[in-house]
Design an enzyme around this catalytic site. Structure first.
Site, PDB file in Angstrom:
ATOM      1  N   ALA A 256       0.853  -1.076   0.039  1.00 35.03           N
ATOM      2  CA  ALA A 256      -0.151  -0.076  -0.026  1.00 35.03           C
ATOM      3  C   ALA A 256       0.986   1.350  -0.247  1.00 35.03           C
ATOM      4  O   ALA A 256       1.706   1.187   0.710  1.00 35.03           O
ATOM      5  CB  ALA A 256      -1.004   0.079   1.333  1.00 35.03           C
TER       6      ALA A 256
ATOM      7  N   VAL B  93       3.894  -1.191   3.986  1.00 37.49           N
ATOM      8  CA  VAL B  93       3.317   0.080   3.458  1.00 37.49           C
ATOM      9  C   VAL B  93       4.436   1.129   3.044  1.00 37.49           C
ATOM     10  O   VAL B  93       5.679   1.020   3.763  1.00 37.49           O
ATOM     11  CB  VAL B  93       2.689   0.777   4.805  1.00 37.49           C
ATOM     12  N   LYS B  94       4.406   1.735   2.082  1.00 43.14           N
ATOM     13  CA  LYS B  94       5.189   3.007   1.591  1.00 43.14           C
ATOM     14  C   LYS B  94       4.728   4.285   2.263  1.00 43.14           C
ATOM     15  O   LYS B  94       3.639   4.385   1.835  1.00 43.14           O
ATOM     16  CB  LYS B  94       5.281   2.762   0.255  1.00 43.14           C
ATOM     17  N   THR B  95       5.354   5.179   2.668  1.00 45.07           N
ATOM     18  CA  THR B  95       4.956   6.493   3.481  1.00 45.07           C
ATOM     19  C   THR B  95       6.085   7.110   3.248  1.00 45.07           C
ATOM     20  O   THR B  95       7.290   6.860   2.930  1.00 45.07           O
ATOM     21  CB  THR B  95       4.315   6.083   4.717  1.00 45.07           C
TER      22      THR B  95
ATOM     23  N   ASP C 192      12.214   3.148  -0.658  1.00 50.24           N
ATOM     24  CA  ASP C 192      11.944   3.046  -2.149  1.00 50.24           C
ATOM     25  C   ASP C 192      11.973   4.523  -2.758  1.00 50.24           C
ATOM     26  O   ASP C 192      11.097   5.284  -2.893  1.00 50.24           O
ATOM     27  CB  ASP C 192      10.124   2.721  -2.092  1.00 50.24           C
TER      28      ASP C 192
END
Length: 293
Positions: free
Chosen positions: A172, A202-204, A251
């Site tokens: 996500a 999760v990428k944030t 990322d």
């Protein structure tokens, strides 16, 4: 015919050695199936539990942005230094050599360009194509606070259900709604919603204040987005601080492929993530590699 002599009672069963049953090393992933864990192990280095993801999926809504005019020329030389490539299926099929062994995280949501409301996305890839492409995970944008927040959440939950059926994890990606402030309070909300509804990681975005509360309150691994282009030392500091505060990797896209020396930069990022190198030492590595190139 089978060799019956080979079945004689001289076998060693090691009765004094219990069979090992090791827990999976990634946060929140111990109850997942073997295939799901195996794919996550492609993404996250088993020795460090971390990942360097190289993101170049920007073209799905931005087109040929700076640094991504030619994926074959600009990005493929960087790929060997990444653990994971984050990209679209079109680029995967048309540019990436099938012999490449890096894990693939494939962009699975889309539907609007930068000229329209970005949160109005749908699932844009069939699960069968993800299987055919042998991906390690599927990525979906989630717009907490965005105009189409509900739709983006439903996109994610549908992808989680489809992926779970075939052992493919869901990443996500938290996109910041236009009216939302980029602070730890917002990212605690966004990442927790994604994890609660089934995202496997999760990428944030990284924030300087209280980022450790974001990673602590999220029950699955978090990787940080690189975001806008920063000076190389600043980007390395961001990566280092995020890792020290609980992130399981980065990322990065623009901070690598828009660098003056992209191949040197991704190796410096790798030193921070996997070797716990300080930003200053990683920056010296960057300058040394740049001078040698």
């Amino acid at each position: 015919m089978a060799d019956l002599d080979a079945t004689q009672d001289t076998k060693e069963y090691y009765l004094d050695i219990p069979q090992k049953s090791e827990a999976f090393y990634l946060k929140g992933s111990n109850a997942l199936g073997w295939g799901m864990q195996n794919r996550l192990a492609r993404i996250f280095n088993p020795e460090t539990g971390r990942t360097v993801m190289l993101a170049f999926d920007h073209g799905y809504f931005q087109g040929a942005t700076t640094g991504l005019e030619r994926i074959d020329v600009n990005i493929m030389p960087l790929a060997p230094y990444a653990d994971t490539l984050m990209l679209t299926r079109g680029i995967l099929r048309s540019v990436v050599p099938p012999s490449m062994t890096q894990a693939i995280v494939m962009r699975a949501s889309g539907g609007t360009s930068m000229l329209k409301e970005l949160s109005n996305e749908e699932i844009a890839v069939d699960i069968e194509d993800s299987i055919r492409m042998n991906v390690a995970a599927m990525a979906v944008q989630v717009f907490i606070g965005g105009e189409h927040e509900k739709q983006s959440i439903i996109n994610m939950t549908k992808l989680v259900d489809q992926g779970t059926r075939y052992g493919i994890p869901t990443l996500a990606v938290t996109a910041v709604g236009k009216e939302m402030v980029r602070d730890a309070r917002y990212f605690r909300l966004a990442t927790r919603i994604c994890a609660e509804l089934g995202a496997h990681y999760v990428k944030t975005y990284y924030v300087e204040k209280d980022f450790e509360t974001v990673t602590a309150s999220c029950p699955v691994p978090i990787v940080i987005a690189g975001g806008k282009k920063l000076p190389e030392l600043d980007a390395l500091k961001m990566a280092y601080n995020a890792i020290q505060q609980g992130a399981a990797g980065v990322d990065m896209g623009r901070n690598i492929f828009q660098s003056e020396a992209p191949v040197s930069m991704i190796q410096a990022v790798r030193a921070v993530v996997h070797q716990n190198e300080t930003p200053e030492k990683a920056f010296e590595l960057y300058k040394t590699l740049k001078a040698e190139a």
